[in-house]
Design an enzyme around this catalytic site. Structure first.
Site, PDB file in Angstrom:
ATOM      1  N   GLU A 178      -7.876  -4.356  -0.288  1.00  0.00           N
ATOM      2  CA  GLU A 178      -8.506  -4.996  -1.454  1.00  0.00           C
ATOM      3  C   GLU A 178      -8.657  -6.503  -1.264  1.00  0.00           C
ATOM      4  O   GLU A 178      -9.592  -7.108  -1.772  1.00  0.00           O
ATOM      5  CB  GLU A 178      -7.681  -4.735  -2.725  1.00  0.00           C
ATOM      6  CG  GLU A 178      -7.384  -3.285  -3.015  1.00  0.00           C
ATOM      7  CD  GLU A 178      -8.570  -2.524  -3.576  1.00  0.00           C
ATOM      8  OE1 GLU A 178      -9.690  -3.056  -3.506  1.00  0.00           O
ATOM      9  OE2 GLU A 178      -8.371  -1.407  -4.060  1.00  0.00           O
ATOM     10  N   HIS A 188       0.856  -1.194   0.000  1.00  0.00           N
ATOM     11  CA  HIS A 188       0.000   0.000   0.000  1.00  0.00           C
ATOM     12  C   HIS A 188       0.885   1.235   0.000  1.00  0.00           C
ATOM     13  O   HIS A 188       1.934   1.240   0.645  1.00  0.00           O
ATOM     14  CB  HIS A 188      -0.908   0.002   1.240  1.00  0.00           C
ATOM     15  CG  HIS A 188      -2.051   0.967   1.141  1.00  0.00           C
ATOM     16  ND1 HIS A 188      -1.938   2.284   1.473  1.00  0.00           N
ATOM     17  CD2 HIS A 188      -3.326   0.787   0.731  1.00  0.00           C
ATOM     18  CE1 HIS A 188      -3.109   2.885   1.269  1.00  0.00           C
ATOM     19  NE2 HIS A 188      -3.957   2.002   0.821  1.00  0.00           N
TER      20      HIS A 188
END
Ligand code: ACO
Length: 398
Positions: free
Chosen positions: A335, A277
């Site tokens: 996700e 991320h």
């Protein structure tokens, strides 16, 4: 109050070339607003929403409570909550023109996000009861109430089914699932979706939120801000593509294939979807919440074998990422478990980003209210890097 801390550049005059001042690429690290809504600490792996840790809020609140928290700064009392639920339920029906638009564009088979963007712009039409738009609160509630109706109606039209009328007795999350599938969801499913909606409702000054704030800063209207925000979210760099993380789990298929498959990907220099991320350099707190929510849902009402496989993929992937990219701290991102959770709720990947929008629209509107209170137009500067004093060449001589 808006902090004018963008790189400032002295105005240029007299045809002189300005000194080159590097702009903050992508506005990285630029502080452009003060907010009470959410705080992201990517180094510590902390996300605070309206004063609560994402774990506390997402796992406990109803989505209606979260709306009240973001828009009014506190959790509602029982009577405020009932009033909010009733108001939201009463605004769920779409204006006739919105439904007509969805029917037309379903023939063209455009994406759900495009349909949502187009339909959202019709929400400035008068309400179904003929009343004109009046208050900010009513406008905003109507937009929030209608986002799930738009997505579900369009999804059904896309697949040759008639849209379903909303059920006023169901809460926001359960009614969305009902309008998509035609079945009133179990408590476990409704709770899982509610947890998801709560955990992604706001996340600092991301691209779509910033877009919404820029639009209302011109004193434009809320529907315009929401339409712009949907457009920003549609881009793969923001709305993401949670599908691939799940595709990877399906492709792996069995326990024995996990490590060879992941090693092969990494040996070929591929990225493992659902890991890493830009902001979180430790475990994304939303992934932890969604993992818990997915576990509860799959255990009560789903394919636990798939959940267990995904969990094993996660454990092996994080171990291998440390081996292949030591010190990078590449952890599971939001996700990965979003995909697992929404899949477990029966949603196709094409519904993942629109479902994210069903939640985030509440955060966008909360930011719009904050921005409106500042009364300040957002107007950064740019550095001119073009030519000066070019001579005019008549058309015939070019
Ligand atoms: N798998 C393998 N290697 C990775 C991964 C990954 N998922 N993520 C980062 N790396 C590696 C990069 O190859 C790079 O290695 P190198 O320095 O040896 O070349 C290093 O880690 C740093 O990569 P950056 O791209 O600079 O890291 P950044 O923090 O900018 O990347 C991103 C963030 C784009 C999300 C990245 O981790 C990625 O591509 N992940 C996979 C796609 C994904 O899951 N996207 C959804 C993100 S969640 C969200 O958007 C809400």
């Amino acid at each position: 109050m808006l902090q004018p801390t963008l790189t400032t550049i002295e105005s240029q005059t007299n045809g002189q070339k300005p000194p080159t001042i590097a702009p903050a690429q992508g506005l990285d690290n630029v502080v452009a607003a003060h907010t009470h809504l959410s705080h992201v600490d990517g180094q510590a792996g902390v996300l605070v929403i309206g004063g609560y840790s994402v774990e506390t809020l997402a796992l406990n609140a109803t989505f209606e409570e979260t709306i009240n928290l973001l828009w009014h700064g506190s959790l509602p009392t029982a009577s405020q909550l009932t009033a909010l639920q009733q108001q939201l339920a009463s605004y769920r029906d779409l204006p006739a023109a919105t439904m007509e638009l969805l029917r037309v564009v379903a023939h063209q088979k455009i994406s759900v996000m495009d349909a949502l963007r187009m339909a959202a712009s019709t929400l400035s039409l008068p309400y179904a009861d003929g009343e004109a738009i009046d208050s900010l609160e009513r406008d905003s509630l109507a937009v929030v109430a209608r986002f799930p109706t738009i997505v579900a109606a369009y999804w059904r039209l896309l697949h040759g089914d008639e849209p379903l009328a909303p059920k006023a007795e169901l809460n926001h999350a359960a009614n969305y699932l009902y309008m998509l599938t035609g079945e009133v969801p179990s408590e476990a499913r409704s709770r899982a979706l509610e947890t998801y909606l709560n955990s992604v409702v706001d996340h600092g000054l991301n691209a779509s939120t910033f877009t919404a704030r820029v639009i209302v800063s011109t004193q434009s209207d809320l529907v315009s801000a929401i339409v712009g925000a949907v457009g920003a979210l549609k881009g793969p760099l923001h709305g993401g593509a949670p599908g691939p993380a799940l595709d990877m789990v399906f492709e792996i298929g069995t326990h024995e294939r996990i490590e060879p498959y992941l090693r092969d990907q990494l040996d070929r220099g591929e990225r493992l979807m659902g890991f890493g991320h830009r902001v979180y350099k430790v475990y994304d707190p939303r992934a932890a919440v969604l993992s818990k929510a997915a576990h509860a849902m799959y255990e009560a009402d789903g394919d636990m074998a798939l959940y267990k496989l995904a969990q094993e993929v996660e454990t092996t992937a994080t171990k291998l990422l440390e081996e292949y990219k030591p010190g990078r701290n590449l952890q599971t991102n939001v996700e990965f478990y979003t995909a697992l959770l929404l899949h477990g709720l029966g949603m196709s990947t094409a519904l993942f980003t629109p479902t994210f929008a069903v939640s985030r629209v509440v955060g966008w509107l909360a930011h719009c209210f904050e921005q409106q209170r500042t009364g300040r137009l957002i107007r950064p500067k740019s550095v001119y890097t073009g030519e000066y004093d070019l001579e005019w060449v008549p058309l015939a001589e070019r």
